[in-house]
Design an enzyme around this catalytic site. Structure first.
Site, PDB file in Angstrom:
ATOM      1  N   ASP A   1       0.877  -1.170   0.000  1.00 21.25           N
ATOM      2  CA  ASP A   1       0.000   0.000   0.000  1.00 21.25           C
ATOM      3  C   ASP A   1       0.913   1.219   0.000  1.00 21.25           C
ATOM      4  O   ASP A   1       1.461   1.587   1.035  1.00 21.25           O
ATOM      5  CB  ASP A   1      -0.903  -0.014   1.235  1.00 21.25           C
ATOM      6  CG  ASP A   1      -1.844   1.167   1.286  1.00 21.25           C
ATOM      7  OD1 ASP A   1      -2.202   1.697   0.210  1.00 21.25           O
ATOM      8  OD2 ASP A   1      -2.235   1.566   2.401  1.00 21.25           O
TER       9      ASP A   1
ATOM     10  N   GLU B   1      -0.973  -1.440  -4.907  1.00 21.29           N
ATOM     11  CA  GLU B   1      -2.247  -0.757  -5.159  1.00 21.29           C
ATOM     12  C   GLU B   1      -2.049   0.364  -6.166  1.00 21.29           C
ATOM     13  O   GLU B   1      -1.088   1.130  -6.087  1.00 21.29           O
ATOM     14  CB  GLU B   1      -2.832  -0.201  -3.859  1.00 21.29           C
ATOM     15  CG  GLU B   1      -4.236   0.346  -4.055  1.00 21.29           C
ATOM     16  CD  GLU B   1      -4.895   0.718  -2.750  1.00 21.29           C
ATOM     17  OE1 GLU B   1      -5.904   0.091  -2.406  1.00 21.29           O
ATOM     18  OE2 GLU B   1      -4.393   1.636  -2.075  1.00 21.29           O
TER      19      GLU B   1
ATOM     20  N   ASP C   1      -2.457   0.861   7.240  1.00 22.71           N
ATOM     21  CA  ASP C   1      -1.673   0.694   6.011  1.00 22.71           C
ATOM     22  C   ASP C   1      -1.198  -0.751   5.854  1.00 22.71           C
ATOM     23  O   ASP C   1      -1.150  -1.279   4.738  1.00 22.71           O
ATOM     24  CB  ASP C   1      -0.473   1.643   6.000  1.00 22.71           C
ATOM     25  CG  ASP C   1      -0.890   3.081   6.161  1.00 22.71           C
ATOM     26  OD1 ASP C   1      -1.287   3.697   5.157  1.00 22.71           O
ATOM     27  OD2 ASP C   1      -0.846   3.589   7.298  1.00 22.71           O
TER      28      ASP C   1
END
Length: 159
Positions: free
Chosen positions: A8, A68, A141
């Site tokens: 992430d 991502e 996260d």
């Protein structure tokens, strides 16, 4: 058996999560965050991010890396900074010889929750359930990175 690293991306906080897939079973191997200090030159922050990520990759030797995709609709400056962090992540993974796949937040939510508009708490709850964890991983996260790794694990067929 396959090991996937989910990431992430962020400039201040980058989450990472490693998930192992054996057959259709997914288990958590490791997770955490890479932090960079505010008010530090961007080039130094990117170096810290790359160096820590390189160590994670060298330690665990993942079979694939899932990152991502960026989705921003408000702050262009934040998008630019996160985009630069994502670039450092992609370069580091590529230099390590890792296969890299990108997933949108919608794809991750669909894979983890079965609903593309799931709330963050729903995703974290499902990450814990799918990985047989007592509670959702913290910080957020890291939980998001595990969700990305789960998404990749559902998308990849074992060889």
């Amino acid at each position: 058996m396959a090991l996937f690293l989910g990431i992430d991306p962020g400039i201040a906080t980058t989450g990472y999560g490693l998930v192992q897939k054996v057959g259709s079973r997914l288990t958590m191997v490791d997770y955490g965050v890479i932090l960079t200090k505010a008010h530090t030159p961007l080039s130094e922050r990117l170096l810290v991010l790359s160096t820590h990520l390189q160590l994670i990759i060298e330690t665990h030797r993942p079979d694939g890396v899932a990152v991502e995709e960026l989705f921003f609709n408000t702050n262009a400056k934040t998008a630019l900074m996160v985009g630069q962090a994502r670039g450092a992540i992609l370069l580091t993974a590529q230099k390590a010889g890792c296969g890299i796949t990108g997933y949108t937040p919608l794809q991750v939510k669909m894979a983890v929750c079965g609903y593309g508009r799931a709330q963050k708490q729903q995703v974290q709850y499902m990450v814990a359930k799918l990985l047989c964890l007592a509670s959702p991983p913290k910080p957020d996260d890291a939980a998001d990175a595990l969700a990305i790794a789960i998404c990749h694990g559902h998308s990849v067929f074992e060889r």
